[in-house]
Design a protein around this motif. Structure first.
Motif, mmCIF file in Angstrom:
data_model
loop_
_atom_site.group_PDB
_atom_site.id
_atom_site.type_symbol
_atom_site.label_atom_id
_atom_site.label_comp_id
_atom_site.label_asym_id
_atom_site.label_seq_id
_atom_site.Cartn_x
_atom_site.Cartn_y
_atom_site.Cartn_z
ATOM 1 N N GLU A 197 0.840 -1.207 0.000
ATOM 2 C CA GLU A 197 0.000 0.000 0.000
ATOM 3 C C GLU A 197 0.874 1.257 0.000
ATOM 4 N N ASN A 243 2.232 1.703 -3.415
ATOM 5 C CA ASN A 243 1.132 2.152 -4.256
ATOM 6 C C ASN A 243 0.892 3.640 -4.080
ATOM 7 N N PHE A 244 0.933 4.093 -2.820
ATOM 8 C CA PHE A 244 0.714 5.508 -2.534
ATOM 9 C C PHE A 244 1.812 6.351 -3.174
ATOM 10 N N ARG A 256 3.546 5.654 -5.787
ATOM 11 C CA ARG A 256 3.359 5.679 -7.237
ATOM 12 C C ARG A 256 2.227 6.603 -7.633
ATOM 13 N N ALA A 257 1.195 6.645 -6.782
ATOM 14 C CA ALA A 257 0.003 7.405 -7.160
ATOM 15 C C ALA A 257 0.225 8.910 -7.087
ATOM 16 N N MET A 258 1.142 9.350 -6.221
ATOM 17 C CA MET A 258 1.395 10.795 -6.118
ATOM 18 C C MET A 258 2.282 11.222 -7.292
ATOM 19 N N PRO A 259 1.767 12.061 -8.205
ATOM 20 C CA PRO A 259 2.614 12.493 -9.323
ATOM 21 C C PRO A 259 3.835 13.249 -8.818
ATOM 22 N N PHE A 313 7.701 2.893 -8.017
ATOM 23 C CA PHE A 313 7.834 2.057 -9.207
ATOM 24 C C PHE A 313 8.915 0.997 -9.007
#
Lengths: 269, 263
Positions: B113, B116-117, B119-122, B152
């Motif tokens: 998680e 994932n977090f 990766r999700a933040m540009p 990543f």
């Protein structure tokens, strides 16, 4: 007891028991390079340590009650962001398929055309969306159109490359079979090559959609529509209650699409 | 004489849903462009305007070339440090996020998680926030790149660690090796090549991103690009863009050669 301590001596898991030479040399080179470049990036111990409390106090601003009145507008902006990503991707598909057919080695009408297309695609991929968005905003004005055009433009570079790679690995058997039936060039491509490349197409498409959603969420920084504009504005106005909601919304939407595309990908392939 | 062959009826043609799906997709796309109040005419005239705009870039002015080259070096260094931060974070987190290695399923879920977090933040968003937190300069840029791409790299490394044959881990566990020993002796050495390949790919990507991070004040050549475009100095801007292009071509060629030799 002496033999026990003897067997507990540490060795590297190589034949000689010494550290492996080549990886160690690489590691040393990388560490040296990092040490040399550190001052350029302003990485020194004092600077980094001094920035940690600042970071802490900045993050503590986010511990506020969200501004619920902002929710409808946030939803609208997120919708706009998603729409930009989808439309940009859709526009890119239209241009990518012909370009991929020109670039792929087994469908290209001529070797030179194949090379040229590949080089053009590499040049398109070179700069990120945001740079092109700056150019498109200056050309067509503020708003989502500039963002969509920037997304579509860069996406063509990636998508056509992925599509071309998918076409290049199709099985020759089906192609020869359909040719033996007297099918022409277009028929061979349409009925033997594209159907075989379809799973790879869809996989690439999902990856690109995912990427474009992330990219669309920041295009607003330069005025090209989407949530990014609100992000910058609220950061300038120190409205952390809204800022937190925006960051969370981006996280939720990106993660949701990620999960969805993983599930879809397992279904298709 | 007519042949008396008993033709079997063909099986029914399978239902073809593709036209229906296509229509649905087109309808959705149309609704979206209506919602954004775009029209086809806008698009066509937009392409024309873009052509006009780009034609202004055809006289590059290299009078400040050495300055741009220096800024480009700074940009590449920012990307290098970002990649190094990402690599270190990923090396720590990836064994925890690999289902075959992880010490506990809960740790596995939590680490996944976290990755994932990240990766999700540009990275642009992270850079924007870090700049306002710790000030202008390449340092927030390197941090932003590091945090985003650690997500990543962590994912890539952990997937590689999961693909290592289980026997290697079991052999070490049988000798009494703990989590760290298994990871260091059976985990990383088995995936070294692929790891290097992925890391180069991320470095490549980070240079691209680092060249625009300057737009939000995170150092490098992007800041210069932004200000020349802001003052309509198209000749200087085109010189900067050419330098960025040249660097990216060199890095692209280098990294693809290295990756090909590795795999």
């Amino acid at each position: 007891m002496g033999s026990v301590t003897n067997t507990l001596t540490w060795y590297w898991p190589t034949r000689s028991g010494l550290p492996p030479l080549v990886p160690m040399l690489w590691l040393t080179a990388v560490v040296l390079l990092l040490a040399v470049t550190a001052p350029l990036v302003e990485i020194d111990f004092i600077h980094v340590v001094a920035s940690l409390p600042k970071l802490g106090s900045f993050l503590s601003h986010f511990l506020v009650v969200p501004d619920w009145n902002y929710l409808p507008e946030l939803g609208l902006r997120m919708l706009e962001t998603i729409e930009m990503a989808v439309l940009g991707t859709a526009m890119a598909i239209v241009f990518s398929v012909p370009l991929a057919l020109l670039a792929a080695r087994n469908t290209s009408p001529h070797v030179v055309i194949g090379w040229l297309t590949t080089y053009v695609l590499t040049a398109i991929r070179a700069l990120p969306e945001l740079t092109w968005a700056v150019a498109f905003v200056a050309a067509v004005g503020l708003g989502p159109l500039a963002g969509i055009m920037a997304l579509a433009f860069v996406t063509i570079g990636f998508m056509a490359k992925f599509f071309a790679e998918a076409i290049e690995v199709v099985d020759c058997g089906a192609v020869e079979g359909i040719r033996a039936q007297g099918a022409g060039r277009v028929q061979t491509i349409a009925f033997a090559m594209l159907p075989q490349a379809m799973p790879d197409f869809i996989s690439a498409l999902l990856y690109i959609l995912d990427h474009n959603l992330r990219a669309a969420s920041i295009l607003g920084l330069v005025g090209a529509g989407g949530i990014g504009y609100d992000l910058v504005m609220n950061l300038r106005l120190y409205q952390y209650d809204r800022l937190m909601m925006i960051a969370l919304a981006i996280y939720v939407v990106v993660t949701a699409l990620d999960r969805l595309s993983t599930r879809f990908r397992h279904g298709v392939i | 004489m007519a042949m008396n062959v008993d033709f079997q009826p063909l099986p029914r043609k399978p239902a073809n849903f593709i036209p229906i799906w296509l229509c649905a997709v087109c309808a959705i796309l149309y609704a979206m462009s209506w919602h954004l109040s775009l029209s086809f005419g806008d698009l066509v005239s937009g392409i024309g305007d873009t052509g006009d705009y780009i034609s202004q870039f055809f006289h590059p002015d290299f009078s400040l070339g050495h300055k741009y080259v220096w800024l480009m070096i700074e940009t590449v260094c920012t990307a290098l440090w970002g990649t190094a931060i990402a690599c270190i974070v990923a090396l720590v987190l990836s064994p925890l996020a690999a289902s075959t290695l992880t010490p506990h399923p809960l740790i596995y879920r939590a680490t996944r998680e976290v990755l994932n977090f990240m990766r999700a933040m540009p990275d642009m968003l992270l850079a924007l926030m870090l700049v306002s937190a710790i000030g202008l300069g390449p340092l927030p840029g390197a941090f932003a790149l590091g945090i985003h791409t650690a997500g990543f790299l962590g994912k890539f490394y952990s997937e590689l660690l999961e693909r290592v044959p289980r026997g290697r881990y079991e052999a070490l566990a049988a000798t009494g090796a703990g989590f760290v020993q298994t990871t260091m002796i059976a985990g990383y050495p088995s995936i070294l090549r692929e790891m290097a390949g992925y890391t180069f790919y991320i470095f490549d990507r980070n240079i691209r991103m680092a060249s625009v991070l300057g737009l939000v004040g995170a150092g490098g050549i992007g800041l210069e690009l932004e200000s020349t475009l802001g003052f309509f100095l198209y000749n200087k801007a085109s010189a900067i863009i050419i330098i960025i292009f040249a660097t990216l071509f060199v890095v692209d060629a280098l990294s693809s050669t290295i990756r090909r030799r590795l795999t």
